[in-house]
Design a protein around this motif. Structure first.
Motif, short mmCIF file in Angstrom:
data_model
loop_
_atom_site.label_atom_id
_atom_site.label_comp_id
_atom_site.label_asym_id
_atom_site.label_seq_id
_atom_site.Cartn_x
_atom_site.Cartn_y
_atom_site.Cartn_z
N LEU A 1 0.88 -1.04 0.08
CA LEU A 1 0.13 0.00 -0.07
C LEU A 1 0.59 1.39 -0.37
CD1 LEU A 1 -3.06 0.47 -0.17
CD2 LEU A 1 -2.98 0.36 2.14
N ASN A 2 2.02 1.59 1.03
CA ASN A 2 2.66 2.33 0.46
C ASN A 2 3.51 2.37 -0.19
OD1 ASN A 2 3.51 3.50 3.49
ND2 ASN A 2 4.33 1.72 3.79
N ARG A 3 3.85 1.85 -1.57
CA ARG A 3 4.57 1.76 -3.23
C ARG A 3 3.31 2.60 -3.78
NH1 ARG A 3 6.16 -3.76 -4.91
NH2 ARG A 3 6.80 -2.61 -7.34
N LEU A 4 1.77 2.03 -3.89
CA LEU A 4 0.50 2.26 -4.43
C LEU A 4 0.01 3.32 -3.62
CD1 LEU A 4 -1.41 1.38 -6.85
CD2 LEU A 4 -2.46 0.81 -4.36
N ILE A 5 0.20 3.87 -2.77
CA ILE A 5 0.17 5.30 -2.48
C ILE A 5 0.94 6.47 -2.72
CG2 ILE A 5 -0.01 7.03 -0.30
CD1 ILE A 5 -1.15 5.02 1.08
N ASN A 6 1.99 6.41 -2.76
CA ASN A 6 2.93 6.83 -3.67
C ASN A 6 3.43 7.16 -4.85
OD1 ASN A 6 4.67 8.69 -1.22
ND2 ASN A 6 4.44 6.73 -0.30
N HIS A 7 3.35 6.31 -5.76
CA HIS A 7 3.09 5.94 -6.31
C HIS A 7 1.96 7.25 -7.73
CE1 HIS A 7 3.36 4.88 -10.97
NE2 HIS A 7 1.82 4.32 -11.11
N TYR A 8 0.76 6.89 -6.75
CA TYR A 8 -0.93 7.57 -6.73
C TYR A 8 -0.22 9.34 -6.87
CZ TYR A 8 -4.97 9.13 -6.48
OH TYR A 8 -6.46 10.21 -7.43
N LEU A 9 0.15 9.09 -5.47
CA LEU A 9 0.80 10.61 -5.29
C LEU A 9 1.47 11.51 -6.41
CD1 LEU A 9 0.87 10.58 -1.65
CD2 LEU A 9 -1.12 11.84 -2.85
N GLN A 10 2.83 10.76 -6.81
CA GLN A 10 3.60 11.61 -7.39
C GLN A 10 2.99 11.56 -8.93
OE1 GLN A 10 6.79 8.44 -8.55
NE2 GLN A 10 8.23 8.80 -6.39
N GLU A 11 1.72 11.28 -9.59
CA GLU A 11 1.38 10.96 -10.07
C GLU A 11 -0.12 12.45 -10.38
OE1 GLU A 11 -1.01 7.85 -11.80
OE2 GLU A 11 0.72 6.85 -12.36
N GLU A 12 -0.01 12.60 -9.40
CA GLU A 12 -1.69 13.44 -9.06
C GLU A 12 -1.08 14.43 -8.72
OE1 GLU A 12 -4.75 13.73 -9.04
OE2 GLU A 12 -3.95 12.34 -10.21
N ALA A 13 0.56 14.71 -7.80
CA ALA A 13 0.89 16.37 -6.78
C ALA A 13 2.25 15.96 -8.26
CB ALA A 13 1.78 15.81 -6.21
N ALA A 14 2.61 15.55 -9.57
CA ALA A 14 3.36 16.13 -10.28
C ALA A 14 4.26 17.42 -10.30
CB ALA A 14 3.79 14.98 -11.94
N ASP A 15 2.90 18.00 -10.87
CA ASP A 15 3.52 19.21 -11.15
C ASP A 15 3.60 20.79 -9.82
OD1 ASP A 15 0.48 19.65 -10.74
OD2 ASP A 15 -0.08 20.47 -12.24
N SER A 16 3.38 20.11 -8.93
CA SER A 16 3.10 21.08 -7.27
C SER A 16 4.57 21.36 -6.97
CB SER A 16 2.88 19.72 -6.59
OG SER A 16 2.96 20.39 -4.83
N LYS A 17 4.82 22.73 -6.56
CA LYS A 17 6.17 22.93 -6.23
C LYS A 17 6.21 22.48 -4.94
CE LYS A 17 3.41 27.29 -5.76
NZ LYS A 17 3.01 28.07 -5.62
N ILE A 18 5.53 22.00 -3.79
CA ILE A 18 5.93 21.07 -2.78
C ILE A 18 6.11 19.35 -2.70
CG2 ILE A 18 5.24 20.95 -0.28
CD1 ILE A 18 3.53 23.92 -1.00
#
Length: 192
Positions: free
Chosen positions: A58-75
């Motif tokens: 689940l850690n791997r899945l969550i962080n992969h999902y967050l990288q895709e969703e927040a790819a253009d985030s400054k933070i």
């Protein structure tokens, strides 16, 4: 003697004909609806599957999902599942960057959503109100659709069915006990 053989033959012929009629009638009668070979359409727009997982996957899945969703985030931020949910990020403060760590206690709701109640917070050595930090995260971090930060309640509400997933999948949380590594979901797959 002729009559006995004639009667026996006719009786045997009658029994054979009766057996053939019974077998043919059993073959020709359609089965009950419960056993009908025709597939019936699903009830609703989704088919559900029960899935059990563990913290590592689940850690791997969550962080992969967050990288895709927040790819253009400054933070930059990430989530780690240990005995509780941990959020690590960087908080810009004037010209400096301060490390941020928030821990949450997860609770699965009956409707399939997940509530994360804020437990601890560390921001470098600053002592800021939790509601201020949660509000800052809500305003400055690019969060996935379906994640609702409620600073005054010190909670993060994750509307699991509003998360945007590939193929229009939807997820409901059934169990989320990190200490026992007992995590279970219902995955809803669209059929229309």
């Amino acid at each position: 003697m002729k009559n006995k053989w004639k009667i026996g033959f006719l009786l045997l012929l009658g029994i054979n004909l009766l057996c053939v009629i019974i077998v043919l009638s059993l073959i020709m009668i359609p089965p009950d609806d419960k056993e009908n070979g025709k597939l019936k359409g699903p009830n609703g727009d989704y088919v559900s599957f029960e899935v059990n997982s563990n913290k590592n996957d689940l850690n791997r899945l969550i962080n992969h999902y967050l990288q895709e969703e927040a790819a253009d985030s400054k933070i930059d931020y990430r989530v780690v599942l240990g005995d509780e949910v941990e959020l690590y990020g960087i908080l810009p403060f004037f010209s400096e960057e301060i490390n941020l760590k928030l821990t949450f206690e997860p609770k699965a709701l009956k409707n399939g959503d997940l509530v994360l109640k804020q437990k601890t917070m560390s921001i470098g050595r600053l002592n800021l109100p939790i509601s201020y930090v949660l509000n800052f995260i809500r305003e400055n971090y690019k969060l996935p659709m379906g994640v609702d930060i409620r600073p005054n309640e010190k909670k993060v509400y994750v509307k699991m069915q509003n998360l945007k997933l590939k193929s229009d999948l939807k997820i409901k949380v059934r169990k989320f006990n990190l200490k026992k590594d007992d995590i279970a979901f219902t995955i809803l797959v669209p059929v229309k």
